[in-house]
Design an enzyme around this catalytic site. Structure first.
Site, PDB file in Angstrom:
ATOM      1  N   ASP A   1      -2.651 -23.276  -3.493  1.00 17.46           N
ATOM      2  CA  ASP A   1      -3.415 -22.281  -4.434  1.00 17.46           C
ATOM      3  C   ASP A   1      -4.841 -22.427  -5.257  1.00 17.46           C
ATOM      4  OD1 ASP A   1      -2.628 -19.985  -6.542  1.00 17.46           O
ATOM      5  OD2 ASP A   1      -2.900 -21.450  -7.824  1.00 17.46           O
TER       6      ASP A   1
ATOM      7  N   ASP B   1       4.268 -22.879  -0.714  1.00 17.22           N
ATOM      8  CA  ASP B   1       2.823 -22.636  -1.411  1.00 17.22           C
ATOM      9  C   ASP B   1       2.482 -23.559  -2.647  1.00 17.22           C
ATOM     10  OD1 ASP B   1       0.720 -21.146  -3.219  1.00 17.22           O
ATOM     11  OD2 ASP B   1       2.172 -19.454  -2.277  1.00 17.22           O
TER      12      ASP B   1
ATOM     13  N   HIS C   1      -0.159 -11.442  -2.577  1.00 18.50           N
ATOM     14  CA  HIS C   1       0.406 -10.676  -3.794  1.00 18.50           C
ATOM     15  C   HIS C   1      -0.927 -10.061  -5.430  1.00 18.50           C
ATOM     16  CE1 HIS C   1      -1.091 -14.856  -3.776  1.00 18.50           C
ATOM     17  NE2 HIS C   1      -0.316 -15.019  -5.207  1.00 18.50           N
ATOM     18  N   ASP C   2      -1.610 -10.879  -4.795  1.00 19.88           N
ATOM     19  CA  ASP C   2      -2.851 -10.378  -5.786  1.00 19.88           C
ATOM     20  C   ASP C   2      -3.587  -9.301  -5.402  1.00 19.88           C
ATOM     21  OD1 ASP C   2      -1.916 -13.156  -7.264  1.00 19.88           O
ATOM     22  OD2 ASP C   2      -3.791 -14.120  -6.015  1.00 19.88           O
TER      23      ASP C   2
ATOM     24  N   GLU D   1      -7.038 -21.638  -0.114  1.00 20.76           N
ATOM     25  CA  GLU D   1      -7.351 -20.470  -0.594  1.00 20.76           C
ATOM     26  C   GLU D   1      -8.747 -20.769  -2.156  1.00 20.76           C
ATOM     27  OE1 GLU D   1      -6.029 -16.695  -4.023  1.00 20.76           O
ATOM     28  OE2 GLU D   1      -5.542 -18.828  -4.783  1.00 20.76           O
TER      29      GLU D   1
HETATM   30  O1  TEU Z   1      -5.008 -16.730  -7.673  1.00 18.09           O
HETATM   31  C1  TEU Z   1      -6.412 -17.610  -7.353  1.00 18.09           C
HETATM   32  C2  TEU Z   1      -6.487 -16.383  -8.711  1.00 18.09           C
HETATM   33  O2  TEU Z   1      -8.402 -16.981  -8.786  1.00 18.09           O
HETATM   34  C3  TEU Z   1      -5.833 -15.423  -8.900  1.00 18.09           C
HETATM   35  O3  TEU Z   1      -6.095 -15.747 -10.101  1.00 18.09           O
HETATM   36  C4  TEU Z   1      -7.181 -14.444  -8.900  1.00 18.09           C
HETATM   37  O4  TEU Z   1      -7.699 -14.262 -10.055  1.00 18.09           O
HETATM   38  C5  TEU Z   1      -6.420 -12.620  -9.725  1.00 18.09           C
HETATM   39  O5  TEU Z   1      -5.399 -12.723  -9.305  1.00 18.09           O
HETATM   40  C6  TEU Z   1      -7.337 -11.962  -9.521  1.00 18.09           C
HETATM   41  O6  TEU Z   1      -6.532 -10.810  -9.450  1.00 18.09           O
HETATM   42  C7  TEU Z   1      -3.863 -18.109  -7.044  1.00 18.09           C
HETATM   43  C8  TEU Z   1      -2.645 -17.627  -6.986  1.00 18.09           C
HETATM   44  O7  TEU Z   1      -3.017 -16.779  -6.397  1.00 18.09           O
HETATM   45  C9  TEU Z   1      -2.418 -16.654  -8.395  1.00 18.09           C
HETATM   46  O8  TEU Z   1      -1.271 -15.658  -7.934  1.00 18.09           O
HETATM   47  C10 TEU Z   1      -1.476 -17.088  -9.406  1.00 18.09           C
HETATM   48  O9  TEU Z   1      -1.940 -16.262 -10.916  1.00 18.09           O
HETATM   49  C11 TEU Z   1      -3.158 -18.223  -9.594  1.00 18.09           C
HETATM   50  O10 TEU Z   1      -3.592 -18.763  -8.564  1.00 18.09           O
HETATM   51  C12 TEU Z   1      -2.698 -19.318 -10.151  1.00 18.09           C
HETATM   52  O11 TEU Z   1      -1.967 -20.489  -9.596  1.00 18.09           O
END
Ligand code: TEU
Ligand code: CA
Length: 543
Positions: free
Chosen positions: A203, A102, A319-320, A245
């Site tokens: 990311d 990642d 994971h989000d 992403e």
């Molecule tokens: O996520 C991108 C992102 O835009 C998320 O933060 C989103 O807004 C949020 O999860 C919605 O609930 C990536 C990663 O997947 C995330 O885990 C990180 O926190 C983020 O980037 C920052 O690096």
């Protein structure tokens, strides 16, 4: 004679996402680690996985669970060492599994050496690695907000300047306009490629070309120029899978991201289908029922648009995101049926499917009764912010139960022993109490389990080229219960037909298909035109 097109390997691959902190602890400190992952590689091979994307394990103060990197070229001691990482790559390779790293390139941790230097003075060579602005009449440069709450600007008194951060205060944005930054990043990527990694997940890659003076965050004017340069300087020198992403992707720019000429990435990971169950123009916490017909239209649009011109990532969980069986299925009475239904609907489409750890078990959301049990920075900030604004705590908790990222981050449920077999110590975040019923050991024994169903799905994709090549066509577009589509090649036609609801549903289509071969079905007996709750089937016939 028709020539067989040689497909890149990742077109019939299935990717598994590991959230390392919560996957498997090997040394009893309550935190998942690399040796833990190694000990579970046989499990992944049995499931039929070709590549594993692991969320960041680089050195990090863990303000955002590793998405705040303080050293790109070392492993955080909490996860192990560089030599553990090398061992993981080698052990995975023995099982034909590639490791996807990642890459967080939009920002670093504020504890990264570059930022430590950058703060020392405006003439420090690293100052321009980040995005700095002067205040406007003693105020912030502008009113931009950070994704995890609060302003996107943070003042550094020693410099009397603000730095820009799209995420937390501890995640200063890198300045991609600076060619030196880009060169450092490319060299770092090449260094990991030397180590034998199989690919990268990038990311928030649509946010790197920000232009804060114009309040542009994603899809900045120079974005695709940067991506093509990065790809040329790095990825194109290997046979990698690369996935960008991009929350801000649309079907037009997705054709650039995933151009079949390989000029940017293999595929794009976009979220249009994952943001439909929220109130229009509001935040994910502002819940709304899923508009089912719109969901079908959305997925169909992406299938059609990228056919022959790009490549989709297929996912419902990461994971989000909250657990899909709790979100769009039924995590009570029809947990197994609905988990299998969602998998069928997804894995029948064109693209590369992603399975997020525990999804293959039908793991569910969690409900901690008190906010103090939550760990995620986004969740904790949201709670503080909304309660501060006068929302009722029980309403905020309702949003958290539905959408908190911690739903996906409770430990992997391996068995019915203490802490679900995740750790012998105290887990960093509590285990979902339903692990006594929902766990891998139990499901691997049971041929009717969600796990066994996923295992069959991953194999079907390898056996039948129609999964990779077939043209997608949506059927019964307006139906409020049925999601049905065909995939068609010169030789075959495949029907994917699921009942998205907990009520019986009429599906005359299945009468026409009654003589077709059943590839997979989540109920015993034939699929008839009277579909059972969450019934799902894939049928195949010659053309
Ligand atoms: O996520 C991108 C992102 O835009 C998320 O933060 C989103 O807004 C949020 O999860 C919605 O609930 C990536 C990663 O997947 C995330 O885990 C990180 O926190 C983020 O980037 C920052 O690096
Ligand atoms: Ca550990």
């Amino acid at each position: 004679m028709e020539e067989k097109r040689i497909q890149p390997w990742w077109k019939n691959a299935v990717v598994y996402q590991i959230y390392p902190k919560s996957f498997q602890d090997s040394n009893g400190d309550g935190i998942g680690d690399i040796q833990g992952i190694i000990s579970r590689l046989d499990y992944l091979a049995d499931l039929g996985i070709d590549a594993v994307w692991i969320s960041p394990m680089y050195c990090s103060p863990q303000d955002d669970n590793g998405y705040d990197i303080s050293d790109y070229q070392d492993i955080d001691p909490m996860f192990g060492t560089l030599s553990d990482m090398e061992e993981l790559i080698a052990e995975a390779e023995k099982r034909n599994i590639r490791i996807i790293m990642d890459l967080v390139l939009n920002h670093t941790s504020d504890e990264h050496r570059w930022f430590q230097e950058a703060k020392k003075g405006k003439d420090n060579p690293y100052h321009d690695y980040y995005v700095w602005r002067d205040g406007v009449e003693g105020e912030l440069p502008n009113d931009m907000k950070a994704a995890f709450g609060g302003p996107a600007w943070e003042w550094v008194p020693e410099l009397d300047q603000y730095y820009f951060h799209q995420f937390s205060v501890k995640q200063p944005d890198l300045n991609w306009e600076n060619p030196k930054v880009r060169r450092e990043i490319y060299d770092m990527i090449l260094w990991w490629m030397e180590k034998g990694v199989g690919g990268f997940r990038l990311d928030v890659i649509d946010q790197i070309a920000k232009e804060p003076d114009k309040k542009i965050t994603n899809n900045g004017p120079r974005l695709h120029e940067f991506l093509r340069e990065m790809s040329r300087e790095t990825f194109q020198k290997g046979d990698l899978i690369t996935v960008g992403e991009a929350w801000g992707a649309n079907t037009e720019n997705a054709k650039l991201y995933s151009n079949p000429d390989g000029s940017e990435f293999s595929m794009v990971f976009q979220f249009e289908h994952m943001v439909m169950d929220q109130q229009q123009g509001k935040e994910k916490w502002d819940l709304a029922p899923l508009p089912f017909v719109k969901l079908k239209q959305c997925l169909a649009k992406w299938q059609k648009a990228l056919y022959g011109t790009g490549w989709n990532s297929l996912f419902l969980d990461n994971h989000d995101l909250p657990r899909i069986v709790s979100r769009w299925g039924d995590d009570g009475k029809y947990r197994k049926e609905s988990a299998k239904m969602l998998a069928t609907m997804l894995h029948g489409m064109q693209g590369t499917p992603y399975i997020y750890q525990g999804e293959e078990l039908g793991m569910t959301n969690v409900r901690f009764d008190d906010i103090s049990h939550y760990e995620d920075i986004e969740t904790l900030n949201l709670y503080r912010e909304r309660v501060g604004k006068g929302y009722r705590p029980e309403d905020v908790m309702r949003s958290i139960y539905a959408k908190s990222r911690d739903n996906a981050r409770t430990p992997m449920q391996w068995n019915a022993e203490k802490n679900a077999g995740f750790t012998k110590g105290t887990p960093w975040i509590e285990v979902n109490p339903n692990y006594t019923e929902i766990n891998a050991e139990e499901e691997r024994r049971d041929p009717e389990s969600v796990y066994s169903y996923y295992r069959r799905l991953t194999r079907l994709r390898k056996e039948y080229p129609v999964f990779v090549d077939g043209r997608f066509d949506l059927l019964m577009e307006e139906d409020e219960q049925i999601f049905a589509y065909t995939r068609t090649t010169m030789e075959n036609e495949m029907l994917v037909c699921v009942n998205f609801t907990g009520k019986p549903a009429a599906c005359p289509l299945l009468r026409e298909w009654k003589d077709a071969q059943v590839l997979i079905h989540n109920y015993d007996g034939n699929a008839t035109e009277e579909m059972k709750p969450y019934e799902a089937v894939i049928l195949l016939r010659a053309r």
